[in-house]
Design a protein around this motif. Structure first.
Motif, PDB file in Angstrom:
ATOM      1  N   SER A  55       0.832  -1.203   0.000  1.00 44.61           N
ATOM      2  CA  SER A  55       0.000   0.000   0.000  1.00 44.61           C
ATOM      3  C   SER A  55       0.867   1.253   0.000  1.00 44.61           C
ATOM      4  O   SER A  55       1.902   1.310   0.664  1.00 44.61           O
ATOM      5  CB  SER A  55      -0.911  -0.007   1.238  1.00 44.61           C
ATOM      6  OG  SER A  55      -1.724   1.142   1.261  1.00 44.61           O
ATOM      7  N   TYR A  64      -5.624  -0.933  -1.708  1.00 55.01           N
ATOM      8  CA  TYR A  64      -6.177  -0.151  -0.597  1.00 55.01           C
ATOM      9  C   TYR A  64      -7.220  -0.962   0.158  1.00 55.01           C
ATOM     10  O   TYR A  64      -7.231  -0.994   1.394  1.00 55.01           O
ATOM     11  CB  TYR A  64      -6.794   1.129  -1.144  1.00 55.01           C
ATOM     12  CG  TYR A  64      -7.392   2.034  -0.086  1.00 55.01           C
ATOM     13  CD1 TYR A  64      -6.588   2.878   0.673  1.00 55.01           C
ATOM     14  CD2 TYR A  64      -8.774   2.048   0.156  1.00 55.01           C
ATOM     15  CE1 TYR A  64      -7.129   3.709   1.646  1.00 55.01           C
ATOM     16  CE2 TYR A  64      -9.317   2.869   1.132  1.00 55.01           C
ATOM     17  CZ  TYR A  64      -8.496   3.695   1.862  1.00 55.01           C
ATOM     18  OH  TYR A  64      -9.038   4.505   2.828  1.00 55.01           O
ATOM     19  N   GLN A  65      -8.103  -1.642  -0.576  1.00 60.10           N
ATOM     20  CA  GLN A  65      -9.144  -2.459   0.061  1.00 60.10           C
ATOM     21  C   GLN A  65      -8.533  -3.621   0.839  1.00 60.10           C
ATOM     22  O   GLN A  65      -8.994  -3.962   1.932  1.00 60.10           O
ATOM     23  CB  GLN A  65     -10.112  -2.987  -0.995  1.00 60.10           C
ATOM     24  CG  GLN A  65     -11.003  -1.921  -1.601  1.00 60.10           C
ATOM     25  CD  GLN A  65     -11.866  -2.468  -2.726  1.00 60.10           C
ATOM     26  OE1 GLN A  65     -11.372  -3.110  -3.640  1.00 60.10           O
ATOM     27  NE2 GLN A  65     -13.160  -2.212  -2.664  1.00 60.10           N
ATOM     28  N   TYR A  68      -7.274  -2.328   4.064  1.00 60.73           N
ATOM     29  CA  TYR A  68      -8.202  -1.452   4.787  1.00 60.73           C
ATOM     30  C   TYR A  68      -8.363  -1.864   6.249  1.00 60.73           C
ATOM     31  O   TYR A  68      -8.220  -1.031   7.167  1.00 60.73           O
ATOM     32  CB  TYR A  68      -9.563  -1.443   4.085  1.00 60.73           C
ATOM     33  CG  TYR A  68     -10.601  -0.586   4.766  1.00 60.73           C
ATOM     34  CD1 TYR A  68     -10.700   0.776   4.484  1.00 60.73           C
ATOM     35  CD2 TYR A  68     -11.485  -1.124   5.705  1.00 60.73           C
ATOM     36  CE1 TYR A  68     -11.643   1.574   5.103  1.00 60.73           C
ATOM     37  CE2 TYR A  68     -12.431  -0.336   6.331  1.00 60.73           C
ATOM     38  CZ  TYR A  68     -12.510   1.012   6.028  1.00 60.73           C
ATOM     39  OH  TYR A  68     -13.446   1.794   6.667  1.00 60.73           O
ATOM     40  N   ASN A  69      -8.658  -3.140   6.499  1.00 61.66           N
ATOM     41  CA  ASN A  69      -8.907  -3.584   7.874  1.00 61.66           C
ATOM     42  C   ASN A  69      -7.671  -3.436   8.748  1.00 61.66           C
ATOM     43  O   ASN A  69      -7.770  -3.025   9.922  1.00 61.66           O
ATOM     44  CB  ASN A  69      -9.391  -5.037   7.879  1.00 61.66           C
ATOM     45  CG  ASN A  69     -10.799  -5.175   7.351  1.00 61.66           C
ATOM     46  OD1 ASN A  69     -11.587  -4.236   7.398  1.00 61.66           O
ATOM     47  ND2 ASN A  69     -11.121  -6.345   6.817  1.00 61.66           N
ATOM     48  N   ASN A  71      -5.220  -1.266   8.338  1.00 63.26           N
ATOM     49  CA  ASN A  71      -5.017   0.166   8.576  1.00 63.26           C
ATOM     50  C   ASN A  71      -6.017   0.700   9.598  1.00 63.26           C
ATOM     51  O   ASN A  71      -5.678   1.565  10.423  1.00 63.26           O
ATOM     52  CB  ASN A  71      -5.134   0.941   7.266  1.00 63.26           C
ATOM     53  CG  ASN A  71      -3.974   0.684   6.334  1.00 63.26           C
ATOM     54  OD1 ASN A  71      -2.871   0.334   6.773  1.00 63.26           O
ATOM     55  ND2 ASN A  71      -4.194   0.842   5.035  1.00 63.26           N
ATOM     56  N   GLU A  84     -15.153   3.675  13.092  1.00 60.44           N
ATOM     57  CA  GLU A  84     -14.870   3.618  11.662  1.00 60.44           C
ATOM     58  C   GLU A  84     -15.196   4.932  10.961  1.00 60.44           C
ATOM     59  O   GLU A  84     -14.540   5.303   9.993  1.00 60.44           O
ATOM     60  CB  GLU A  84     -15.625   2.462  11.003  1.00 60.44           C
ATOM     61  CG  GLU A  84     -15.158   2.176   9.582  1.00 60.44           C
ATOM     62  CD  GLU A  84     -15.702   0.883   9.002  1.00 60.44           C
ATOM     63  OE1 GLU A  84     -15.250   0.479   7.925  1.00 60.44           O
ATOM     64  OE2 GLU A  84     -16.591   0.285   9.646  1.00 60.44           O
ATOM     65  N   LEU A  88     -12.689   6.924   8.500  1.00 61.63           N
ATOM     66  CA  LEU A  88     -13.048   7.289   7.133  1.00 61.63           C
ATOM     67  C   LEU A  88     -12.935   8.798   6.907  1.00 61.63           C
ATOM     68  O   LEU A  88     -12.545   9.251   5.826  1.00 61.63           O
ATOM     69  CB  LEU A  88     -14.471   6.818   6.825  1.00 61.63           C
ATOM     70  CG  LEU A  88     -14.633   5.307   6.668  1.00 61.63           C
ATOM     71  CD1 LEU A  88     -16.113   4.922   6.680  1.00 61.63           C
ATOM     72  CD2 LEU A  88     -13.977   4.821   5.387  1.00 61.63           C
ATOM     73  N   GLU A  91      -9.340   9.470   6.391  1.00 64.91           N
ATOM     74  CA  GLU A  91      -8.936   8.939   5.092  1.00 64.91           C
ATOM     75  C   GLU A  91      -9.392   9.868   3.959  1.00 64.91           C
ATOM     76  O   GLU A  91      -8.663  10.094   2.995  1.00 64.91           O
ATOM     77  CB  GLU A  91      -9.511   7.534   4.886  1.00 64.91           C
ATOM     78  CG  GLU A  91      -8.875   6.465   5.739  1.00 64.91           C
ATOM     79  CD  GLU A  91      -7.439   6.201   5.369  1.00 64.91           C
ATOM     80  OE1 GLU A  91      -7.205   5.591   4.311  1.00 64.91           O
ATOM     81  OE2 GLU A  91      -6.548   6.615   6.134  1.00 64.91           O
ATOM     82  N   LYS A 128     -10.761   5.552  -4.640  1.00 66.98           N
ATOM     83  CA  LYS A 128     -10.763   5.510  -3.169  1.00 66.98           C
ATOM     84  C   LYS A 128     -11.827   6.441  -2.614  1.00 66.98           C
ATOM     85  O   LYS A 128     -12.476   6.133  -1.613  1.00 66.98           O
ATOM     86  CB  LYS A 128      -9.387   5.900  -2.625  1.00 66.98           C
ATOM     87  CG  LYS A 128      -8.324   4.854  -2.858  1.00 66.98           C
ATOM     88  CD  LYS A 128      -6.974   5.372  -2.411  1.00 66.98           C
ATOM     89  CE  LYS A 128      -5.877   4.521  -3.000  1.00 66.98           C
ATOM     90  NZ  LYS A 128      -4.543   5.110  -2.795  1.00 66.98           N
ATOM     91  N   ILE A 132     -14.766   5.224  -0.098  1.00 73.92           N
ATOM     92  CA  ILE A 132     -14.978   5.828   1.219  1.00 73.92           C
ATOM     93  C   ILE A 132     -16.403   6.338   1.367  1.00 73.92           C
ATOM     94  O   ILE A 132     -17.057   6.113   2.391  1.00 73.92           O
ATOM     95  CB  ILE A 132     -13.956   6.969   1.451  1.00 73.92           C
ATOM     96  CG1 ILE A 132     -12.560   6.379   1.677  1.00 73.92           C
ATOM     97  CG2 ILE A 132     -14.362   7.842   2.641  1.00 73.92           C
ATOM     98  CD1 ILE A 132     -11.456   7.409   1.705  1.00 73.92           C
ATOM     99  N   LYS A 135     -18.751   3.508   1.882  1.00 78.77           N
ATOM    100  CA  LYS A 135     -18.598   2.997   3.246  1.00 78.77           C
ATOM    101  C   LYS A 135     -19.382   3.869   4.227  1.00 78.77           C
ATOM    102  O   LYS A 135     -20.078   3.362   5.116  1.00 78.77           O
ATOM    103  CB  LYS A 135     -17.122   2.999   3.638  1.00 78.77           C
ATOM    104  CG  LYS A 135     -16.334   1.801   3.180  1.00 78.77           C
ATOM    105  CD  LYS A 135     -16.488   0.649   4.158  1.00 78.77           C
ATOM    106  CE  LYS A 135     -15.559  -0.490   3.870  1.00 78.77           C
ATOM    107  NZ  LYS A 135     -15.779  -1.640   4.780  1.00 78.77           N
TER     108      LYS A 135
END
Length: 318
Positions: A55, A64-65, A68-69, A71, A84, A88, A91, A128, A132, A135
């Protein structure tokens, strides 16, 4: 001087060029030669990071996905009171800052070729941004329009600089709850002010149908959750653990569509509740409505389509 963690060779070329001073630099490099050497080196390192799934700022969305967890967990270790939504929000600020000034990550950005290097960075950054915002929507929070722009919807409005000015707004009706310990990993779930799906038949009397669904989905590699967790997704209750969907999310979308259309879950005649699906099932974010439309109109092939249709038909009341 300590080398940058990422793109060290490209950074070294640019730093050496700067240290030489204008006169000496132009004797050693012409601007064209510097650009060629720097771009070739950047391209080699870029491909190396992609091949190794590393990454970095401007990396492809798939990387990135994948990270993700991890990070998110690192973020929580630094900010234990965060959730979360906080992650986000930070991010989003990060990728917005990069959009306006890529030199924050790549001081030699002006020397990079527009195509493919700058184009790749911009495309990945925009992907991205979409990820985001989806999400945030799935968690039940809000996207705020840029100042002076009313009713801006990222997914339907004409794109432009407005998308890089969007802000996030917390839905205060969503409460934070402590982390839940599972046998495999720490699972952080946000309690949404809604309940799981409601099975239209008496679950105690219709337990065979639920058992069949769970057994077939588990044995065929679509889920990785026990019957207790799976059953809660259809009891119209607040849940503390999602059903882990381990297959392509388009399969889940079609499975939900069949449950909905066959009146096995409450909602016949209403709009499909994608947020409730996201609340009950843990799966990668995608555009649910668009993918379902493509499946139904035949523009997207679903290899497991017949499997799900036969499965649902096997539990329908006679």
């Amino acid at each position: 001087m300590k080398e940058p963690t990422l793109f060290p060779k490209t950074n070294r070329i640019f730093e050496d060029f700067q240290k030489l001073g204008n006169k000496a630099a132009h004797e050693l490099y012409s601007t064209k030669n510097l650009g060629k050497h720097l771009n070739e080196t950047f391209g080699d390192e870029y491909i190396l990071y992609i091949e190794n799934q590393i990454s970095f700022d401007g990396c492809p969305l798939s990387i990135y996905q994948k990270n993700y967890n991890d990070n998110f967990k690192k973020y929580l270790s630094v900010y234990p009171d965060a959730d979360e939504f906080d992650f986000l929000k930070d991010e989003l600020l990060k990728i917005q800052s990069l959009h306006w000034n890529w030199k924050l990550a790549f001081p030699y950005y002006d020397y990079l070729d527009i195509d493919p290097h700058r184009k790749n960075l911009d495309l990945s950054n925009e992907k991205k941004l979409e990820f985001i915002l989806k999400k945030v929507d799935a968690l039940g929070h809000y996207t705020c329009a840029p100042n002076g722009i009313d009713d801006f919807d990222f997914f339907t409005s004409e794109r432009g600089d407005q998308q890089w000015l969007l802000e996030l707004n917390r839905n205060e009706q969503i409460q934070r709850i402590p982390d839940v310990q599972t046998n495999e990993k720490r699972l952080r779930i946000t309690e949404i002010s809604k309940t799981s799906f409601k099975w239209t038949h008496n679950l105690n009397q219709d337990s065979t149908a639920i058992n069949v669904l769970h057994s077939e989905l588990l044995q065929n590699g679509f889920i990785n959750s026990d019957l207790r967790v799976f059953k809660k997704a259809f009891e119209a209750v607040k849940i503390t653990e999602q059903v882990k969907w381990t297959s392509d999310p388009v399969n889940l979308i079609y499975f939900y569509h069949l449950l909905f259309e066959n009146n096995l879950i409450d909602g016949k005649g209403k709009k499909k509740d994608w947020k409730k699906l996201k609340y009950c099932f843990d799966y990668p974010s995608i555009n649910e409505a668009q993918n379902l439309s493509q499946i139904l109109n035949g523009s997207q092939t679903l290899h497991k389509k017949v499997f799900f249709e036969n499965l649902i038909n096997s539990i329908l009341p006679e």
